[in-house]
Design a protein around this motif. Structure first.
Motif, PDB file in Angstrom:
ATOM      1  N   ASP A   8       0.843  -1.187   0.000  1.00 35.59           N
ATOM      2  CA  ASP A   8       0.000   0.000   0.000  1.00 35.59           C
ATOM      3  C   ASP A   8       0.883   1.243   0.000  1.00 35.59           C
ATOM      4  O   ASP A   8       1.859   1.322   0.757  1.00 35.59           O
ATOM      5  CB  ASP A   8      -0.896   0.016   1.248  1.00 35.59           C
ATOM      6  CG  ASP A   8      -1.845  -1.182   1.237  1.00 35.59           C
ATOM      7  OD1 ASP A   8      -2.195  -1.641   0.146  1.00 35.59           O
ATOM      8  OD2 ASP A   8      -2.174  -1.665   2.352  1.00 35.59           O
ATOM      9  N   LEU A  10       1.353   4.907   1.008  1.00 38.47           N
ATOM     10  CA  LEU A  10       0.795   5.834   1.995  1.00 38.47           C
ATOM     11  C   LEU A  10       0.764   7.243   1.456  1.00 38.47           C
ATOM     12  O   LEU A  10      -0.236   7.969   1.591  1.00 38.47           O
ATOM     13  CB  LEU A  10       1.622   5.784   3.280  1.00 38.47           C
ATOM     14  CG  LEU A  10       1.611   4.435   4.026  1.00 38.47           C
ATOM     15  CD1 LEU A  10       2.507   4.503   5.251  1.00 38.47           C
ATOM     16  CD2 LEU A  10       0.174   4.089   4.444  1.00 38.47           C
ATOM     17  N   THR A  19       5.658   3.521   0.636  1.00 41.41           N
ATOM     18  CA  THR A  19       4.750   2.416   0.927  1.00 41.41           C
ATOM     19  C   THR A  19       4.788   2.066   2.411  1.00 41.41           C
ATOM     20  O   THR A  19       5.633   2.563   3.163  1.00 41.41           O
ATOM     21  CB  THR A  19       5.132   1.176   0.103  1.00 41.41           C
ATOM     22  OG1 THR A  19       6.485   0.848   0.386  1.00 41.41           O
ATOM     23  CG2 THR A  19       4.989   1.466  -1.393  1.00 41.41           C
ATOM     24  N   THR A  20       3.865   1.185   2.798  1.00 37.48           N
ATOM     25  CA  THR A  20       3.780   0.792   4.215  1.00 37.48           C
ATOM     26  C   THR A  20       5.067   0.157   4.725  1.00 37.48           C
ATOM     27  O   THR A  20       5.536   0.516   5.823  1.00 37.48           O
ATOM     28  CB  THR A  20       2.606  -0.194   4.390  1.00 37.48           C
ATOM     29  OG1 THR A  20       1.417   0.431   3.872  1.00 37.48           O
ATOM     30  CG2 THR A  20       2.415  -0.537   5.849  1.00 37.48           C
TER      31      THR A  20
END
Lengths: 232, 244
Positions: A8, A10, A19-20
């Protein structure tokens, strides 16, 4: 539940998507840095409890490296110790609600394996020289050169897949059980994840040590790790 | 399944940075403090070893000093023993000398006493002999006490040196001691015999002395001529005393 094989995003820093796993890694880096800085501010010859634990950790890493490589562990201490510590902490973030371990995403595992791969080449060239390192691919015979080259790739790939598969599957199973059953049912599985995470961290660090040691080649047996060098 | 290459790159950079951070803030300080403790332990061990060596050195010095003291003690004892031996020998020699002196003095005293006793015995023997002679003479004729001695006296006077014979009677009377009073015959015979011996007739002053036992004695200014038993006994006694 999200697909664990995707990441994902962010937010974006310009064109760079954050990303996460990257965000969690940053958080872990901040935490580890603060912990290291705070815990080593007042080191004393007569250690306290925390200092004793830290010294036990460092001497254990040194002992493991020395036992595996049969050489001075000082040049490898920081890399092997950081890999173990990061993988361990990253795996254990699985117990935090809403936090997905960075090692459950293949990019992090690939980054770790790539660092090990580069370090293997660097230490191999450093220990044997260009010709010596390249000559290792022709051992025990030149016929083995293709296989040895493939081995370099496959064993790095196996590092990635092993860590990714174990951590991702643990997170995936806990997520499935949590979505199907009650709140407390996944707790044994989470505890099992802690054990699996520790074991995987140990395996990853030991394999990295073995690969780097094999590439660096044999040297006269160094002193015991707790006897000589002080460099990190 | 896809790989996010941005994430892969960022994670690689993140991990490299983390390696550097932990090396800088964790592994280096901890390994340094371990090394410092090890160095301190080694220093303490070295200090302990140095202290042990110093203690051993001090112990060796004390042992050497004790041996030196023992040697000195033995030397002093030997010197004292030697001195005592010398002193003992000196005292023994002094005691021996004193004993020898005492023994010599004792022997001398014994000799002196023996001689005195000998003399006393001789004197007693002489007196006893005189008594015996007197008693024996009592059994022979009284004339034998004088007449038997006249000829001997004349011979003794004749044996005197010329000067002594010339002096006898030249100055006056001549003392004549006799065991008893002379008879006329005996006096005449005596005067004749003396005249023959001296070549001149001396004037006699006759004295009676029974101590003579038997016989005569002429006393001149430079000579005494004895021919009597008392003189014989005295001579015998003196010879006995000298020989005893």
């Amino acid at each position: 539940m999200d697909n664990p094989l995707t990441v994902d995003t962010l937010f974006h820093l310009g064109p760079v998507p954050i990303t996460t796993p990257v965000a969690v890694t940053w958080a872990l880096m901040i935490g580890l840095t603060l912990f290291a800085w705070l815990s080593t501010r007042r080191l004393a010859l007569v250690p306290g409890t925390l200092q004793t634990v830290l010294e036990l950790f460092v001497t254990t890493v040194d002992g493991q490296v020395h036992d595996t490589m049969q050489r001075d562990p000082a040049p490898f201490r920081a890399l092997i110790g950081t890999i173990f510590l990061f993988v361990l902490v990253a795996n254990w973030t699985a117990v935090l609600p809403g936090v997905e371990p960075p090692t459950a995403h293949i990019e992090t595992d690939a980054a770790l394996a790539m660092i090990v791969f580069v370090a293997t080449i660097a230490y191999g060239i450093s220990g044997r020289g260009w010709r010596g390192y390249l000559a290792t691919f022709a051992e025990p015979s030149w016929v083995m050169i293709p296989l040895n080259l493939v081995e370099q790739i496959t064993r790095t790939f196996s590092l990635v897949v092993r860590l990714f598969g174990n951590v991702m599957s643990g997170v995936f199973v806990v997520g499935i059980v949590l979505s199907l059953a009650g709140l407390f049912l996944p707790i044994p599985l989470m505890a099992l994840d802690l054990l699996t995470g520790a074991v995987q961290a140990y395996i990853f660090a030991v394999l990295a040590t073995v690969f780097i040691g094999a590439a660096a080649g044999e040297t006269p047996v160094a002193a015991k790790p707790d006897k000589e060098d002080t460099s990190p | 399944m896809t790989i996010d290459w941005w994430t892969l790159g960022l994670q690689t950079v993140n991990l490299v940075v983390l390696v550097w951070i932990l090396a800088r803030f964790l592994f280096r300080p901890v390994s340094q403090i371990i090394a410092e403790r090890r160095a301190a332990a080694h220093a303490a061990l070295d200090d302990a070893d140095a202290a042990r060596r110093m203690a051993e050195s001090a112990r060796d010095e004390a042992r050497a000093e004790a041996e030196k003291t023992a040697a000195l003690r033995a030397q002093i004892l030997a010197a004292a023993r030697e001195e005592a031996t010398g002193e003992k020998d000196r005292l023994l020699n002094e005691a021996r000398a004193a004993a020898e002196l005492l023994r010599a003095e004792g022997a001398s005293e014994l000799e002196r006493m023996r001689r005195a006793q000998q003399r006393a015995l001789s004197r007693e023997a002489g007196e006893l002999a005189a008594d015996i002679a007197g008693k024996l003479l009592d059994r022979i004729p009284d004339s034998a006490r004088i007449s038997g001695f006249i000829e001997g006296l004349a011979e003794a006077v004749a044996a005197l040196p010329e000067a002594s014979r010339r002096d006898l009677g030249a100055g006056g009377t001549v003392r004549l001691r006799a065991a008893r009073d002379l008879t006329g015959t005996e006096r005449t015979l005596l005067e004749q015999s003396l005249k023959d011996a001296l070549g001149h007739a001396p004037e006699l002053h006759i004295e009676t002395d029974p101590g003579l036992i038997a016989g005569l004695e002429i006393v001149g200014p430079h000579a005494i001529v004895r021919n009597h038993l008392r003189a014989d006994l005295d001579r015998i006694r003196e010879e006995m005393a000298d020989n005893g």
